[in-house]
Design an enzyme around this catalytic site. Sequence first.
Site, PDB file in Angstrom:
ATOM      1  N   GLU A 148       0.829  -1.211   0.000  1.00  0.00           N
ATOM      2  CA  GLU A 148       0.000   0.000   0.000  1.00  0.00           C
ATOM      3  C   GLU A 148       0.862   1.260   0.000  1.00  0.00           C
ATOM      4  O   GLU A 148       1.608   1.507   0.955  1.00  0.00           O
ATOM      5  CB  GLU A 148      -0.895   0.008   1.231  1.00  0.00           C
ATOM      6  CG  GLU A 148      -1.788   1.232   1.339  1.00  0.00           C
ATOM      7  CD  GLU A 148      -2.574   1.273   2.629  1.00  0.00           C
ATOM      8  OE1 GLU A 148      -3.399   2.197   2.776  1.00  0.00           O
ATOM      9  OE2 GLU A 148      -2.363   0.402   3.502  1.00  0.00           O
ATOM     10  N   GLU A 242     -12.062   1.719   5.275  1.00  0.00           N
ATOM     11  CA  GLU A 242     -11.051   1.821   6.323  1.00  0.00           C
ATOM     12  C   GLU A 242     -11.100   3.220   6.914  1.00  0.00           C
ATOM     13  O   GLU A 242     -10.828   4.207   6.238  1.00  0.00           O
ATOM     14  CB  GLU A 242      -9.644   1.535   5.805  1.00  0.00           C
ATOM     15  CG  GLU A 242      -8.637   1.500   6.964  1.00  0.00           C
ATOM     16  CD  GLU A 242      -7.186   1.507   6.516  1.00  0.00           C
ATOM     17  OE1 GLU A 242      -6.419   0.679   7.020  1.00  0.00           O
ATOM     18  OE2 GLU A 242      -6.827   2.364   5.681  1.00  0.00           O
TER      19      GLU A 242
END
Length: 288
Positions: A148, A242
């Site tokens: 990420e 998230e």
Amino acid sequence: MRPIGINTWVWRSPLTDDVLDETLDAVAAFGFDAVELPLEQVGDLSATRVVAALERTGLVPCVVGAMAPGRDLIDPGAIEGTQQYLRACIDLAADIGARSVCGPFYAATGRVWSMTPDQREQAYATWRTHLAPVVEHAEHRGVRVGIEPLNRYETSLVNTVEQALTGLDGLLGPALGLALDTYHLNIEERSSAAAITAAAEHLVHVQVCGNDRGAPGHDQTDWPGILDALDATGYDGPLVIESFTSENTTIATAASIWRSLAPTQDDLARDGLAFLRELTAHRNGGIS
């Protein structure tokens, strides 16, 4: 229809066996299809307990790791311990039937430093060297690692898809790809949709939230453009909300959550799910 999930960090940190059942029961009761399970410390979650909870709730699992201080694949003193931690994340994912383990697996989150082009190239070479055995373990366990990119305030090493593709050149493949988060894309990319398109077949996992880190929807993000790009890449994995609670000091500091992003964390989950259901339903002829 793409599954819609949520990370348990919306409500608590850390997620442990002691609170696993009540947390996953709540996620399922909201109507989510998938759940993102953070393994903050080895031993927080046991595979047998997680499998039982998943079977009871019907949730599709994803696993994410946390690069807390002391975890780093660049800093020589932290490499071995970080590799062990990442292998444990992979083992948990394999044992519970999760197809991926995702996170900023390169340097401790919050560690930033200036680099010349030559220094960056060397840092990427060091990263590849120490990530390679982790990727080999993931391939052996049948799990894909998703790296990420983070925004410039959380790392100086990998901020964009282009940097991730450059840094991972030669390692990308069946066991290694990219995990993209719309929050970081909004900060670092000139076009979130173009960044998703650039990730193409390397896209492993997608996290979503509003541009303020709150619930997705009714914010500045070009959601139709993002879904168009995801469709074009053939991504069929979940869209996972998230966000974070400001009530846990450690995680609030790490994610710079200094205020509540919704009246309650339940509202954040409920509103985000409703928006994503409506958005995806419209793209499928009104069938949700």
